[in-house]
Design a protein around this motif. Structure first.
Motif, short mmCIF file in Angstrom:
data_model
loop_
_atom_site.label_atom_id
_atom_site.label_comp_id
_atom_site.label_asym_id
_atom_site.label_seq_id
_atom_site.Cartn_x
_atom_site.Cartn_y
_atom_site.Cartn_z
N GLY A 181 0.81 -1.21 0.00
CA GLY A 181 0.00 0.00 0.00
C GLY A 181 0.84 1.26 0.00
O GLY A 181 0.49 2.24 -0.66
N GLY A 182 1.95 1.23 0.75
CA GLY A 182 2.84 2.40 0.76
C GLY A 182 3.48 2.65 -0.59
O GLY A 182 3.60 3.80 -1.03
N ILE A 183 3.87 1.58 -1.26
CA ILE A 183 4.47 1.74 -2.60
C ILE A 183 3.44 2.29 -3.57
O ILE A 183 3.73 3.19 -4.38
CB ILE A 183 5.02 0.39 -3.09
N ALA A 184 2.22 1.76 -3.51
CA ALA A 184 1.17 2.24 -4.41
C ALA A 184 0.85 3.71 -4.16
O ALA A 184 0.65 4.49 -5.10
CB ALA A 184 -0.09 1.39 -4.25
N ALA A 185 0.82 4.11 -2.87
CA ALA A 185 0.55 5.51 -2.55
C ALA A 185 1.67 6.42 -3.05
O ALA A 185 1.41 7.51 -3.58
CB ALA A 185 0.37 5.67 -1.04
N SER A 186 2.92 5.96 -2.91
CA SER A 186 4.04 6.76 -3.40
C SER A 186 3.99 6.92 -4.91
O SER A 186 4.21 8.02 -5.44
CB SER A 186 5.36 6.11 -2.98
N VAL A 187 3.70 5.83 -5.61
CA VAL A 187 3.60 5.90 -7.07
C VAL A 187 2.48 6.85 -7.48
O VAL A 187 2.63 7.67 -8.41
CB VAL A 187 3.37 4.50 -7.66
N PHE A 188 1.34 6.76 -6.80
CA PHE A 188 0.21 7.63 -7.12
C PHE A 188 0.56 9.09 -6.90
O PHE A 188 0.23 9.97 -7.72
CB PHE A 188 -1.00 7.24 -6.27
N LEU A 189 1.27 9.39 -5.79
CA LEU A 189 1.63 10.77 -5.50
C LEU A 189 2.64 11.31 -6.51
O LEU A 189 2.56 12.48 -6.92
CB LEU A 189 2.20 10.88 -4.08
N TRP A 190 3.58 10.48 -6.93
CA TRP A 190 4.54 10.92 -7.96
C TRP A 190 3.84 11.18 -9.29
O TRP A 190 4.16 12.15 -9.98
CB TRP A 190 5.64 9.88 -8.13
N ILE A 191 2.89 10.32 -9.64
CA ILE A 191 2.14 10.54 -10.88
C ILE A 191 1.33 11.82 -10.80
O ILE A 191 1.27 12.62 -11.75
CB ILE A 191 1.23 9.32 -11.18
N TYR A 192 0.69 12.04 -9.65
CA TYR A 192 -0.10 13.26 -9.46
C TYR A 192 0.79 14.50 -9.52
O TYR A 192 0.41 15.52 -10.12
CB TYR A 192 -0.83 13.21 -8.12
N ALA A 193 1.98 14.42 -8.90
CA ALA A 193 2.90 15.55 -8.94
C ALA A 193 3.34 15.86 -10.37
O ALA A 193 3.44 17.04 -10.77
CB ALA A 193 4.12 15.26 -8.05
N PHE A 194 3.60 14.82 -11.15
CA PHE A 194 4.01 15.03 -12.54
C PHE A 194 2.87 15.67 -13.34
O PHE A 194 3.10 16.59 -14.15
CB PHE A 194 4.42 13.70 -13.17
#
Length: 297
Positions: A30-43
């Motif tokens: 879940g932490g990895i998925a949240a980090s990936v989602f936040l990086w995608i959102y930031a981009f």
């Protein structure tokens, strides 16, 4: 004696080896998925800004040939054209005056009101606080017609002072609500200790409470600076003189009926974004402290 020392050394070594070590928290799925989602959102959030800055450094023929190309080599002529030829300097200074003036006005009034509401217990102040906070429930744009007639009768249309007063009044309810919540979190023992030292109400407010609510002040300033800086409605209605336009209204002059100089437009938008970025970079720590205050004990 030697055997005893060896035994102590061995025992001590075992105890040292048995001491618990600090383990790093394991990264879950879940932490990895949240980090990936936040990086995608930031981009996704940053990509339009990068495209705006990139196109501001290009020429019109280059943009027409390749809209998503890179500025190679960069061309800064559009910034000079936007700043000098398109009167961007005037709009920028007008926005600075209006935004800074209105934010300082609303913050100063809200600090005094919030301190009085948080430290005074009476029915009159409770009712007055309800009047202040009722401004959060009223749509501000519904008051534009009587507000325009009021300012027009006073001869204050096409005047930057009118915008400062309007924005300052509109920011008081929100600022008072946030600041009063912070003042109520401060222990009453601070007031008692200040009175024992001979400090009056204003001295207690200025020297004791005000330094403790700096995160709240930074939060209020940022949350009021951004909407005032980007507001298009009130300058369009209340300002008739083009030399008194703020940035959102002044940038519309970059749009032509048949052709638009997109490089100059992007350069103007980039210059208009710089103060907001600088403000967030400066006040980020205080904003986070203000938003997370009271979450942990």
């Amino acid at each position: 004696m030697t055997a005893t020392l060896d035994t102590v050394a061995v025992t001590t070594g075992k105890r040292r080896r048995e001491l618990p070590t600090r383990r790093r928290p394991r990264t879950t799925g879940g932490g990895i998925a949240a980090s990936v989602f936040l990086w995608i959102y930031a981009f996704i959030a940053i990509a339009p800004l990068l495209l705006m800055v990139s196109n501001s450094l290009r020429t019109m023929p280059d943009m027409a040939a390749n809209p998503l190309g890179l500025p190679l080599p960069p061309n800064f002529a559009s910034y000079q054209k936007a700043w000098v030829t398109a009167s961007f300097e005037t709009y920028f200074l007008n926005s600075i005056m209006v935004t800074v003036g209105s934010v300082l006005l609303s913050t100063a009034v809200s600090l005094l009101a919030a301190y009085a509401f948080a430290r005074t217990r009476s029915r009159m102040f409770t009712a007055l606080e309800g009047v202040f906070l009722s401004g959060l429930m009223l749509p501000v744009y519904l008051a534009i017609l009587p507000l325009f007639y009021l300012l027009d009768s006073a001869g204050m249309t096409s005047n930057l002072l009118s915008l400062i007063l309007v924005y300052g009044a509109l920011g008081i309810p929100f600022s008072t609500f946030v600041l009063s919540s912070f003042f109520r979190q401060l222990p009453i023992e601070l007031d008692e200790a200040a009175r024992l030292d001979g400090a009056g109400s204003f001295t207690t407010f200025w020297r004791v409470h005000l330094p403790l609510v700096r995160p709240a002040i930074a939060t209020v300033i940022v949350f009021r600076f951004v909407p005032v800086w980007n507001d298009f409605f009130y300058p369009l209605i209340l300002i008739r003189d083009q030399t008194k336009y703020t940035l959102p209204v002044g940038i519309t002059r970059f749009f032509g009926e048949y052709q638009t100089d997109w490089a100059t437009l992007f350069a103007g938008l980039t210059l208009a974004t710089i103060p907001l970025v600088v403000l967030f970079l400066i006040a980020t720590k205080q904003i986070v402290s203000g938003l997370t205050a009271g979450m942990s004990k």
